[in-house]
Design an enzyme around this catalytic site. Structure first.
Site, PDB file in Angstrom:
ATOM      1  N   TYR A   1       0.843  -1.200   0.000  1.00 21.12           N
ATOM      2  CA  TYR A   1       0.000   0.000   0.000  1.00 21.12           C
ATOM      3  C   TYR A   1       0.875   1.245   0.000  1.00 21.12           C
ATOM      4  O   TYR A   1       1.872   1.311   0.712  1.00 21.12           O
ATOM      5  CB  TYR A   1      -0.889   0.037   1.250  1.00 21.12           C
ATOM      6  CG  TYR A   1      -2.264  -0.531   0.966  1.00 21.12           C
ATOM      7  CD1 TYR A   1      -3.128   0.148   0.108  1.00 21.12           C
ATOM      8  CD2 TYR A   1      -2.681  -1.735   1.516  1.00 21.12           C
ATOM      9  CE1 TYR A   1      -4.369  -0.366  -0.181  1.00 21.12           C
ATOM     10  CE2 TYR A   1      -3.929  -2.252   1.225  1.00 21.12           C
ATOM     11  CZ  TYR A   1      -4.779  -1.561   0.377  1.00 21.12           C
ATOM     12  OH  TYR A   1      -6.007  -2.064   0.079  1.00 21.12           O
TER      13      TYR A   1
ATOM     14  N   GLU B   1      -0.852   4.586  -0.091  1.00 14.44           N
ATOM     15  CA  GLU B   1      -1.837   5.682  -0.115  1.00 14.44           C
ATOM     16  C   GLU B   1      -1.162   7.019   0.156  1.00 14.44           C
ATOM     17  O   GLU B   1      -0.289   7.118   1.018  1.00 14.44           O
ATOM     18  CB  GLU B   1      -2.920   5.435   0.938  1.00 14.44           C
ATOM     19  CG  GLU B   1      -4.001   4.507   0.448  1.00 14.44           C
ATOM     20  CD  GLU B   1      -5.014   4.156   1.512  1.00 14.44           C
ATOM     21  OE1 GLU B   1      -5.182   4.922   2.473  1.00 14.44           O
ATOM     22  OE2 GLU B   1      -5.633   3.079   1.368  1.00 14.44           O
TER      23      GLU B   1
ATOM     24  N   ASP C   1     -10.170  15.154 -23.225  1.00  9.16           N
ATOM     25  CA  ASP C   1      -9.982  13.725 -22.956  1.00  9.16           C
ATOM     26  C   ASP C   1      -9.317  13.149 -24.197  1.00  9.16           C
ATOM     27  O   ASP C   1      -9.962  12.944 -25.231  1.00  9.16           O
ATOM     28  CB  ASP C   1     -11.352  13.094 -22.706  1.00  9.16           C
ATOM     29  CG  ASP C   1     -11.274  11.586 -22.506  1.00  9.16           C
ATOM     30  OD1 ASP C   1     -10.224  10.990 -22.835  1.00  9.16           O
ATOM     31  OD2 ASP C   1     -12.269  11.005 -22.038  1.00  9.16           O
TER      32      ASP C   1
ATOM     33  N   THR D   1      -6.129   7.815 -20.961  1.00  5.79           N
ATOM     34  CA  THR D   1      -5.763   6.462 -20.556  1.00  5.79           C
ATOM     35  C   THR D   1      -4.341   6.229 -21.048  1.00  5.79           C
ATOM     36  O   THR D   1      -3.823   6.981 -21.883  1.00  5.79           O
ATOM     37  CB  THR D   1      -6.700   5.406 -21.175  1.00  5.79           C
ATOM     38  OG1 THR D   1      -6.835   5.672 -22.567  1.00  5.79           O
ATOM     39  CG2 THR D   1      -8.060   5.416 -20.513  1.00  5.79           C
TER      40      THR D   1
ATOM     41  N   LYS E   1      -3.937   2.903 -24.858  1.00 11.17           N
ATOM     42  CA  LYS E   1      -4.419   2.883 -26.254  1.00 11.17           C
ATOM     43  C   LYS E   1      -3.237   3.192 -27.179  1.00 11.17           C
ATOM     44  O   LYS E   1      -2.297   2.408 -27.226  1.00 11.17           O
ATOM     45  CB  LYS E   1      -5.598   3.849 -26.410  1.00 11.17           C
ATOM     46  CG  LYS E   1      -6.797   3.459 -25.525  1.00 11.17           C
ATOM     47  CD  LYS E   1      -8.004   4.318 -25.816  1.00 11.17           C
ATOM     48  CE  LYS E   1      -9.211   3.891 -25.005  1.00 11.17           C
ATOM     49  NZ  LYS E   1      -9.306   4.528 -23.690  1.00 11.17           N
TER      50      LYS E   1
ATOM     51  N   ARG F   1      -2.874  -0.817 -18.602  1.00  7.60           N
ATOM     52  CA  ARG F   1      -4.182  -0.171 -18.410  1.00  7.60           C
ATOM     53  C   ARG F   1      -4.127   0.808 -17.238  1.00  7.60           C
ATOM     54  O   ARG F   1      -3.634   0.474 -16.157  1.00  7.60           O
ATOM     55  CB  ARG F   1      -5.259  -1.219 -18.141  1.00  7.60           C
ATOM     56  CG  ARG F   1      -5.391  -2.258 -19.202  1.00  7.60           C
ATOM     57  CD  ARG F   1      -6.665  -3.045 -19.078  1.00  7.60           C
ATOM     58  NE  ARG F   1      -7.736  -2.378 -19.780  1.00  7.60           N
ATOM     59  CZ  ARG F   1      -7.888  -2.382 -21.107  1.00  7.60           C
ATOM     60  NH1 ARG F   1      -7.029  -3.019 -21.877  1.00  7.60           N
ATOM     61  NH2 ARG F   1      -8.891  -1.758 -21.661  1.00  7.60           N
TER      62      ARG F   1
HETATM   63  N1  DSN Z   1     -13.945   1.883 -24.271  1.00 10.34           N
HETATM   64  C1  DSN Z   1     -12.999   2.748 -24.938  1.00 10.34           C
HETATM   65  C2  DSN Z   1     -13.032   2.603 -26.409  1.00 10.34           C
HETATM   66  O1  DSN Z   1     -13.106   1.479 -26.886  1.00 10.34           O
HETATM   67  O2  DSN Z   1     -12.953   3.587 -27.117  1.00 10.34           O
HETATM   68  C3  DSN Z   1     -13.142   4.158 -24.528  1.00 10.34           C
HETATM   69  O3  DSN Z   1     -12.912   4.268 -23.183  1.00 10.34           O
END
Ligand code: DSN
Length: 413
Positions: free
Chosen positions: A51, A53, A197, A223, A226, A232
């Site tokens: 942990y 935190e 975003d 995120t 991607k 992730r």
């Molecule tokens: N679920 C994602 C996507 O496939 O675009 C977006 O968060």
């Protein structure tokens, strides 16, 4: 995976099958990618045992020396990568990153303007059933019916009338460039804060193949898994003056212990993303996307907005007599994996949809290029035009397997 095999044969079998699936299929889901072995191994590292935190040098547990070091490394690399004034690397996911920004600056029922979900937005951009739609009041902009691209004059009109406290730009299924500078001007005209975003296009921004939101936005969320090709998770970037608000919203506002093994993997991914090779990779994603899109157009397949500027395209499958779900299932029979996706002004529900979304980040990671994109576009076109032809599906699946064998993913796992 030998040790997993020894301890848990059932899990080992499932993982082995999944490895085979990832190796033998053409993954065209625009939000997916293959992490490097270094990132993969770091995700399974010993930092899962502790942990931590709090934040560096302000932890609520003893023994966090190395966790401070790792977190600072991840933060400094992210700052360098994006040129951001301040970065929080703790959000477990993109939804939590967006939630943290909203919690940091909005009160219940405050007004927010964002892109409609079926025009390319995201669940956390105000969907009624999502926390965002339940806590705040939303208005939406979309794409123009004629061009199927964002009409910035229309955004300004809606913003001036609605007077939101926050404007959210960024999308999960928009194939064109987003003009952050124009969004800044709109936000300034109506006195709103601006959040981008960039989950889908973060890698492209790092690679210099998409305009940069950081100079124009108060908050930028992304995120990490991607186009950015990390494990992730998510990060939040902001102007320094919002640092305390953002940190407090993430911890203790929304999360307890950060996933430090994931943050360690984030640090590794950011190091990889700082290389020249990563920039080249991003250029290749866009190049591949354009080649694939052009070949679909050559086959008289209709693409939303007539093409793509980024890593993805949206195919309208209605003129082919299909819906998105059916189209995605047909392609899967041949080993081509896409997702059904609503298109602007869609009349079908999200469970069926009128479109499919196709993206090139994962195949580009495997090293595929122009020739492969042309073949894949032709296979997709044939399959969608002959939806009941099982023989064709089988024949193309053989070709898909052969192609995938030439571009292996992980060796020696
Ligand atoms: N679920 C994602 C996507 O496939 O675009 C977006 O968060």
């Amino acid at each position: 995976m030998d040790r997993i095999k020894k301890v848990d044969d059932e899990v080992y079998k499932i993982l082995s099958e999944e490895l085979k699936r990832q190796q033998e299929n053409i993954i065209l889901i625009a939000s997916e990618n293959y992490v490097s072995l270094a990132v993969l191994q770091t995700q399974g590292c010993i930092m899962t045992n502790k942990y931590a935190e709090g934040y560096s040098e302000e932890r609520f547990y003893q023994g966090c020396k190395y966790y401070d070091e790792i977190e600072l490394l991840a933060i400094n690399r992210a700052k360098k990568l994006f040129g951001a004034e301040y970065v929080n690397v703790q959000p477990h996911s993109g939804s939590q990153a967006n939630m943290a920004v909203y919690f940091a600056i909005l009160n219940n029922n405050d007004k927010v303007l964002s892109m409609k979900l079926d025009h390319g937005g995201h669940l956390t951009h105000g969907l009624k059933q999502n926390f965002s739609g339940r806590y705040y009041r939303w208005a939406f902009y979309g794409v123009s019916k004629k061009t199927e691209m964002i009409d910035y004059d229309d955004v300004l009109k809606i913003a001036s009338k609605f007077k939101p406290k926050l404007i959210v730009c960024g999308a999960s299924s928009y194939p064109r460039i987003i003009d952050f500078e124009k969004f800044r001007k709109i936000a300034d005209r109506c006195g709103a804060l601006l959040m981008a975003d960039i989950a889908h296009i973060a890698g492209l921004i790092v690679g210099g193949v998409h305009p940069d939101p950081v100079p124009y936005c108060d908050f930028v969320t992304t995120t990490t898994h991607k186009t950015l090709r990390g494990g992730r998770g998510a990060i939040i970037m902001c102007k320094k003056k919002y640092a305390n608000l953002i940190d407090g919203a993430v911890f203790p506002g929304l999360q307890g212990g950060p996933l430090m093994h994931e943050i360690a993997a984030r640090a590794v991914a950011f190091k990889e993303a700082l290389t020249v090779a990563f920039k080249k990779y991003q250029q290749n994603i866009v190049k591949n996307s354009k080649v694939l899109a052009n070949e679909l157009l050559n086959n008289n397949i209709r693409l939303i907005s007539g093409g793509t500027d980024n890593h993805l395209m949206l195919v309208d499958v209605l003129p082919l007599g299909l819906n998105g779900k059916k189209a995605a299932e047909i392609l899967e029979e041949a080993g081509i994996i896409v997702n059904a996706n609503q298109i602007p002004f869609d009349k079908l529900p999200p469970t069926l949809t009128s479109g499919i979304r196709i993206g090139t980040p994962a195949l580009t990671t495997r090293g595929m290029g122009e020739k492969e994109m042309i073949d894949i576009a032709n296979w997709i076109s044939q399959l969608l035009r002959q939806p009941s032809n099982k023989k064709l599906q089988k024949a193309i699946k053989v070709k898909v397997n052969k192609l995938c064998a030439r571009f292996p993913i992980y060796r020696n796992l």
